[in-house]
Enzyme design. Structure first.
Site, mmCIF file in Angstrom:
data_model
loop_
_atom_site.group_PDB
_atom_site.id
_atom_site.type_symbol
_atom_site.label_atom_id
_atom_site.label_comp_id
_atom_site.label_asym_id
_atom_site.label_seq_id
_atom_site.Cartn_x
_atom_site.Cartn_y
_atom_site.Cartn_z
ATOM 1 N N ASP A 73 0.874 -1.177 0.000
ATOM 2 C CA ASP A 73 0.000 0.000 0.000
ATOM 3 C C ASP A 73 0.907 1.222 0.000
ATOM 4 O O ASP A 73 1.686 1.421 0.930
ATOM 5 C CB ASP A 73 -0.862 -0.054 1.270
ATOM 6 N N ASN A 83 -6.753 12.625 -11.052
ATOM 7 C CA ASN A 83 -7.493 13.016 -12.268
ATOM 8 C C ASN A 83 -7.143 14.461 -12.592
ATOM 9 O O ASN A 83 -6.550 15.171 -11.775
ATOM 10 C CB ASN A 83 -9.001 12.822 -12.092
ATOM 11 N N GLY A 132 -9.747 4.542 -5.608
ATOM 12 C CA GLY A 132 -8.448 3.912 -5.862
ATOM 13 C C GLY A 132 -7.329 4.487 -5.019
ATOM 14 O O GLY A 132 -7.513 4.859 -3.855
ATOM 15 N N VAL A 133 -6.168 4.586 -5.641
ATOM 16 C CA VAL A 133 -4.989 5.045 -4.899
ATOM 17 C C VAL A 133 -5.119 6.535 -4.530
ATOM 18 O O VAL A 133 -4.647 6.966 -3.478
ATOM 19 C CB VAL A 133 -3.703 4.715 -5.710
ATOM 20 N N ASP A 134 -5.789 7.280 -5.367
ATOM 21 C CA ASP A 134 -6.031 8.706 -5.105
ATOM 22 C C ASP A 134 -6.819 8.876 -3.791
ATOM 23 O O ASP A 134 -6.425 9.645 -2.888
ATOM 24 C CB ASP A 134 -6.820 9.281 -6.294
ATOM 25 N N THR A 174 -3.906 1.858 -14.388
ATOM 26 C CA THR A 174 -4.317 0.454 -14.567
ATOM 27 C C THR A 174 -5.579 0.090 -13.788
ATOM 28 O O THR A 174 -6.024 -1.055 -13.838
ATOM 29 C CB THR A 174 -3.201 -0.522 -14.141
ATOM 30 N N VAL A 223 -9.156 2.388 -12.484
ATOM 31 C CA VAL A 223 -10.348 3.023 -13.065
ATOM 32 C C VAL A 223 -10.107 3.423 -14.527
ATOM 33 O O VAL A 223 -11.019 3.332 -15.356
ATOM 34 C CB VAL A 223 -10.708 4.276 -12.226
ATOM 35 N N TYR A 224 -8.892 3.836 -14.860
ATOM 36 C CA TYR A 224 -8.619 4.333 -16.214
ATOM 37 C C TYR A 224 -8.413 3.223 -17.248
ATOM 38 O O TYR A 224 -8.289 3.502 -18.445
ATOM 39 C CB TYR A 224 -7.439 5.303 -16.196
HETATM 40 N N1 APR Z 1 -1.408 1.543 -2.968
HETATM 41 C C1 APR Z 1 -0.897 1.152 -4.158
HETATM 42 N N2 APR Z 1 -1.657 0.937 -5.253
HETATM 43 C C2 APR Z 1 -2.995 1.085 -5.114
HETATM 44 C C3 APR Z 1 -3.610 1.495 -3.913
HETATM 45 C C4 APR Z 1 -2.752 1.719 -2.806
HETATM 46 N N3 APR Z 1 -3.237 2.099 -1.621
HETATM 47 N N4 APR Z 1 -4.959 1.563 -4.121
HETATM 48 C C5 APR Z 1 -5.176 1.203 -5.405
HETATM 49 N N5 APR Z 1 -4.001 0.919 -6.006
HETATM 50 C C6 APR Z 1 -3.715 0.498 -7.383
HETATM 51 C C7 APR Z 1 -4.826 -0.139 -8.182
HETATM 52 O O1 APR Z 1 -4.948 -1.516 -7.824
HETATM 53 C C8 APR Z 1 -4.314 0.034 -9.596
HETATM 54 O O2 APR Z 1 -3.384 -1.007 -9.929
HETATM 55 O O3 APR Z 1 -3.384 1.649 -8.145
HETATM 56 C C9 APR Z 1 -3.526 1.341 -9.525
HETATM 57 C C10 APR Z 1 -4.170 2.507 -10.234
HETATM 58 O O4 APR Z 1 -5.585 2.440 -10.058
HETATM 59 P P1 APR Z 1 -6.496 3.719 -9.792
HETATM 60 O O5 APR Z 1 -6.269 4.219 -8.409
HETATM 61 O O6 APR Z 1 -7.875 3.367 -10.185
HETATM 62 O O7 APR Z 1 -5.863 4.851 -10.775
HETATM 63 P P2 APR Z 1 -6.078 5.102 -12.351
HETATM 64 O O8 APR Z 1 -6.412 3.876 -13.101
HETATM 65 O O9 APR Z 1 -4.883 5.898 -12.768
HETATM 66 O O10 APR Z 1 -7.376 6.001 -12.413
HETATM 67 C C11 APR Z 1 -7.333 7.323 -11.933
HETATM 68 O O11 APR Z 1 -9.191 7.002 -10.499
HETATM 69 O O12 APR Z 1 -9.564 7.314 -8.273
HETATM 70 C C12 APR Z 1 -9.619 7.899 -9.481
HETATM 71 O O13 APR Z 1 -9.216 10.214 -8.992
HETATM 72 C C13 APR Z 1 -8.697 9.087 -9.668
HETATM 73 O O14 APR Z 1 -10.040 9.713 -11.483
HETATM 74 C C14 APR Z 1 -8.792 9.190 -11.137
HETATM 75 C C15 APR Z 1 -8.715 7.756 -11.590
#
Ligand code: APR
Length: 201
Positions: free
Chosen positions: A33, A47, A55-57, A143, A145-146
Protein backbone atom coordinates in the site's frame (compact mmCIF):
# COMPACT_ATOMS: atom_id res chain seq x y z
CA UNK A 1 20.83 -4.38 -15.69
CA UNK A 2 21.68 -6.52 -12.69
CA UNK A 3 19.11 -8.44 -10.64
CA UNK A 4 19.87 -8.48 -6.93
CA UNK A 5 17.32 -10.91 -5.62
CA UNK A 6 13.92 -12.45 -6.03
CA UNK A 7 12.50 -14.74 -3.42
CA UNK A 8 9.26 -16.33 -2.42
CA UNK A 9 8.60 -17.15 1.20
CA UNK A 10 8.07 -20.93 1.52
CA UNK A 11 5.51 -20.58 4.33
CA UNK A 12 3.15 -17.80 3.29
CA UNK A 13 4.05 -17.65 -0.42
CA UNK A 14 4.19 -13.87 -0.19
CA UNK A 15 6.57 -12.44 -2.70
CA UNK A 16 9.68 -10.58 -1.58
CA UNK A 17 10.82 -7.44 -3.34
CA UNK A 18 12.58 -7.65 -6.65
CA UNK A 19 15.54 -5.31 -6.91
CA UNK A 20 17.32 -4.35 -10.08
CA UNK A 21 20.28 -2.06 -10.63
CA UNK A 22 19.74 0.51 -13.38
CA UNK A 23 22.83 2.64 -13.93
CA UNK A 24 23.68 3.99 -10.46
CA UNK A 25 20.12 3.58 -9.27
CA UNK A 26 17.90 0.87 -7.85
CA UNK A 27 14.50 -0.15 -9.19
CA UNK A 28 12.33 -2.20 -6.82
CA UNK A 29 9.05 -4.03 -7.30
CA UNK A 30 7.08 -4.63 -4.12
CA UNK A 31 3.54 -5.60 -3.19
CA UNK A 32 2.03 -3.07 -0.84
CA UNK A 33 0.00 0.00 0.00
CA UNK A 34 1.73 3.13 -1.20
CA UNK A 35 0.37 5.21 1.69
CA UNK A 36 2.79 3.36 4.02
CA UNK A 37 5.87 4.23 2.02
CA UNK A 38 8.70 6.22 3.56
CA UNK A 39 10.35 7.23 0.30
CA UNK A 40 10.95 10.98 -0.13
CA UNK A 41 8.02 11.17 -2.52
CA UNK A 42 5.04 9.02 -3.41
CA UNK A 43 3.20 9.43 -6.69
CA UNK A 44 -0.57 9.72 -6.85
CA UNK A 45 -2.62 8.57 -9.86
CA UNK A 46 -4.90 11.61 -9.86
CA UNK A 47 -7.49 13.02 -12.27
CA UNK A 48 -6.99 16.20 -14.25
CA UNK A 49 -9.24 18.22 -11.94
CA UNK A 50 -7.16 17.07 -8.93
CA UNK A 51 -10.56 16.51 -7.40
CA UNK A 52 -9.77 13.30 -5.51
CA UNK A 53 -11.50 10.05 -6.24
CA UNK A 54 -11.34 6.35 -5.45
CA UNK A 55 -8.45 3.91 -5.86
CA UNK A 56 -4.99 5.04 -4.90
CA UNK A 57 -6.03 8.71 -5.10
CA UNK A 58 -8.72 8.21 -2.46
CA UNK A 59 -6.38 6.16 -0.26
CA UNK A 60 -3.65 8.80 -0.41
CA UNK A 61 -5.98 11.71 0.40
CA UNK A 62 -7.61 9.80 3.25
CA UNK A 63 -4.27 8.91 4.79
CA UNK A 64 -2.63 12.28 4.19
CA UNK A 65 -5.51 14.37 5.54
CA UNK A 66 -7.34 17.43 4.18
CA UNK A 67 -4.29 19.72 4.00
CA UNK A 68 -3.22 18.03 0.76
CA UNK A 69 -6.47 18.83 -1.04
CA UNK A 70 -6.24 22.39 0.30
CA UNK A 71 -2.81 22.70 -1.30
CA UNK A 72 -3.85 21.30 -4.66
CA UNK A 73 -6.86 23.65 -4.76
CA UNK A 74 -4.74 26.67 -3.87
CA UNK A 75 -1.59 25.98 -5.87
CA UNK A 76 -3.18 24.30 -8.91
CA UNK A 77 -6.73 25.67 -9.33
CA UNK A 78 -6.62 24.75 -13.03
CA UNK A 79 -5.84 21.12 -12.19
CA UNK A 80 -3.18 19.12 -14.02
CA UNK A 81 -3.34 18.05 -17.68
CA UNK A 82 -2.95 14.39 -18.59
CA UNK A 83 0.72 13.39 -18.63
CA UNK A 84 1.87 16.25 -16.42
CA UNK A 85 2.66 16.30 -12.70
CA UNK A 86 2.38 18.70 -9.76
CA UNK A 87 3.68 18.47 -6.20
CA UNK A 88 2.42 19.08 -2.66
CA UNK A 89 3.73 18.13 0.73
CA UNK A 90 2.50 14.84 2.10
CA UNK A 91 0.35 15.91 5.06
CA UNK A 92 0.27 13.15 7.65
CA UNK A 93 2.10 10.60 5.51
CA UNK A 94 5.67 9.51 6.16
CA UNK A 95 6.82 10.67 2.72
CA UNK A 96 7.89 14.31 2.31
CA UNK A 97 6.03 14.96 -0.93
CA UNK A 98 3.12 13.72 -2.98
CA UNK A 99 3.59 14.06 -6.71
CA UNK A 100 0.16 14.11 -8.35
CA UNK A 101 0.22 12.95 -11.93
CA UNK A 102 -2.55 12.17 -14.37
CA UNK A 103 -2.36 9.06 -16.48
CA UNK A 104 -4.42 8.59 -19.63
CA UNK A 105 -7.82 6.96 -19.79
CA UNK A 106 -7.50 3.88 -22.01
CA UNK A 107 -9.51 4.37 -25.22
CA UNK A 108 -8.17 1.47 -27.25
CA UNK A 109 -4.58 2.61 -27.64
CA UNK A 110 -4.83 4.89 -30.68
CA UNK A 111 -5.27 8.16 -28.86
CA UNK A 112 -1.74 8.70 -27.66
CA UNK A 113 -2.25 6.75 -24.44
CA UNK A 114 1.29 5.36 -24.43
CA UNK A 115 2.88 8.78 -24.87
CA UNK A 116 0.74 10.23 -22.10
CA UNK A 117 1.58 7.38 -19.75
CA UNK A 118 5.30 7.74 -20.49
CA UNK A 119 5.03 11.47 -19.87
CA UNK A 120 3.29 10.89 -16.52
CA UNK A 121 6.23 8.77 -15.31
CA UNK A 122 8.90 11.04 -16.80
CA UNK A 123 7.40 14.28 -15.48
CA UNK A 124 6.90 12.78 -12.03
CA UNK A 125 10.53 11.68 -11.89
CA UNK A 126 11.71 15.06 -13.16
CA UNK A 127 9.73 16.84 -10.46
CA UNK A 128 11.16 14.49 -7.83
CA UNK A 129 14.69 15.35 -8.93
CA UNK A 130 13.88 19.10 -8.89
CA UNK A 131 12.73 18.75 -5.27
CA UNK A 132 15.86 16.85 -4.24
CA UNK A 133 14.14 13.49 -3.74
CA UNK A 134 16.45 10.48 -3.59
CA UNK A 135 13.63 7.96 -3.47
CA UNK A 136 10.19 7.79 -5.11
CA UNK A 137 7.35 5.28 -4.99
CA UNK A 138 4.93 4.79 -7.89
CA UNK A 139 1.61 2.96 -8.13
CA UNK A 140 0.62 1.32 -11.41
CA UNK A 141 -0.74 4.52 -12.96
CA UNK A 142 -3.87 4.19 -15.16
CA UNK A 143 -4.32 0.45 -14.57
CA UNK A 144 -7.38 0.78 -12.31
CA UNK A 145 -10.35 3.02 -13.07
CA UNK A 146 -8.62 4.33 -16.21
CA UNK A 147 -8.50 0.83 -17.70
CA UNK A 148 -5.01 0.73 -19.25
CA UNK A 149 -4.21 -2.97 -19.91
CA UNK A 150 -1.80 -4.12 -17.24
CA UNK A 151 0.62 -5.98 -19.50
CA UNK A 152 1.04 -2.86 -21.67
CA UNK A 153 1.13 -0.41 -18.76
CA UNK A 154 3.81 -2.37 -16.89
CA UNK A 155 6.10 -2.38 -19.92
CA UNK A 156 5.59 1.35 -20.47
CA UNK A 157 6.13 2.16 -16.77
CA UNK A 158 9.31 0.16 -16.40
CA UNK A 159 10.87 1.21 -19.69
CA UNK A 160 10.24 4.90 -19.00
CA UNK A 161 11.60 4.65 -15.45
CA UNK A 162 14.63 2.75 -16.74
CA UNK A 163 15.34 5.31 -19.44
CA UNK A 164 15.10 8.13 -16.92
CA UNK A 165 17.40 6.43 -14.40
CA UNK A 166 19.99 5.67 -17.07
CA UNK A 167 20.20 9.41 -17.78
CA UNK A 168 20.77 10.36 -14.12
CA UNK A 169 24.19 10.97 -12.63
CA UNK A 170 23.03 10.65 -9.03
CA UNK A 171 21.69 7.46 -7.52
CA UNK A 172 17.97 7.20 -6.91
CA UNK A 173 15.64 4.54 -5.57
CA UNK A 174 12.46 4.02 -7.56
CA UNK A 175 9.99 1.63 -5.96
CA UNK A 176 6.93 0.39 -7.83
CA UNK A 177 4.41 -0.32 -5.08
CA UNK A 178 1.90 -2.75 -6.54
CA UNK A 179 -1.36 -3.30 -4.78
CA UNK A 180 -1.73 -7.02 -5.42
CA UNK A 181 0.36 -9.93 -6.56
CA UNK A 182 -1.23 -10.02 -10.02
CA UNK A 183 0.05 -6.53 -10.73
CA UNK A 184 3.41 -7.35 -9.17
CA UNK A 185 3.62 -10.46 -11.36
CA UNK A 186 2.98 -8.44 -14.52
CA UNK A 187 5.83 -6.09 -13.61
CA UNK A 188 8.13 -9.03 -12.82
CA UNK A 189 7.40 -10.57 -16.21
CA UNK A 190 8.61 -7.41 -17.93
CA UNK A 191 11.93 -7.53 -16.08
CA UNK A 192 12.26 -11.23 -16.81
CA UNK A 193 11.68 -10.60 -20.50
CA UNK A 194 14.38 -7.93 -20.49
CA UNK A 195 16.76 -10.32 -18.79
CA UNK A 196 16.07 -12.97 -21.44
CA UNK A 197 16.55 -10.42 -24.20
CA UNK A 198 19.89 -9.37 -22.68
CA UNK A 199 21.05 -12.96 -22.31
CA UNK A 200 20.12 -13.75 -25.90
CA UNK A 201 21.56 -10.54 -27.37
N1 APR B 1 -1.41 1.54 -2.97
C1 APR B 1 -0.90 1.15 -4.16
N2 APR B 1 -1.66 0.94 -5.25
C2 APR B 1 -2.99 1.08 -5.11
C3 APR B 1 -3.61 1.50 -3.91
C4 APR B 1 -2.75 1.72 -2.81
N3 APR B 1 -3.24 2.10 -1.62
N4 APR B 1 -4.96 1.56 -4.12
C5 APR B 1 -5.18 1.20 -5.40
N5 APR B 1 -4.00 0.92 -6.01
C6 APR B 1 -3.71 0.50 -7.38
C7 APR B 1 -4.83 -0.14 -8.18
O1 APR B 1 -4.95 -1.52 -7.82
C8 APR B 1 -4.31 0.03 -9.60
O2 APR B 1 -3.38 -1.01 -9.93
O3 APR B 1 -3.38 1.65 -8.15
C9 APR B 1 -3.53 1.34 -9.53
C10 APR B 1 -4.17 2.51 -10.23
O4 APR B 1 -5.59 2.44 -10.06
P1 APR B 1 -6.50 3.72 -9.79
O5 APR B 1 -6.27 4.22 -8.41
O6 APR B 1 -7.88 3.37 -10.19
O7 APR B 1 -5.86 4.85 -10.77
P2 APR B 1 -6.08 5.10 -12.35
O8 APR B 1 -6.41 3.88 -13.10
O9 APR B 1 -4.88 5.90 -12.77
O10 APR B 1 -7.38 6.00 -12.41
C11 APR B 1 -7.33 7.32 -11.93
O11 APR B 1 -9.19 7.00 -10.50
O12 APR B 1 -9.56 7.31 -8.27
C12 APR B 1 -9.62 7.90 -9.48
O13 APR B 1 -9.22 10.21 -8.99
C13 APR B 1 -8.70 9.09 -9.67
O14 APR B 1 -10.04 9.71 -11.48
C14 APR B 1 -8.79 9.19 -11.14
C15 APR B 1 -8.72 7.76 -11.59
Amino acid sequence: MKFLYRKQCGRCERKSPVKTLVGNSVLELVVGDITNEETDAIVNAANSQLAGGGGVDGAIHRAAGPSVMEQTSQKYPEGCPTGEAVITDAGQLKAKYIIHTVGPIWRGGREGEEDYLRAAYRNSLQLAVEYGCKSVSFPAISTGVYGYPLDLASEVALSEIRQFLLGLNDAMLVRCVLFNEGTWGAYCRVLEQWRCDETNA
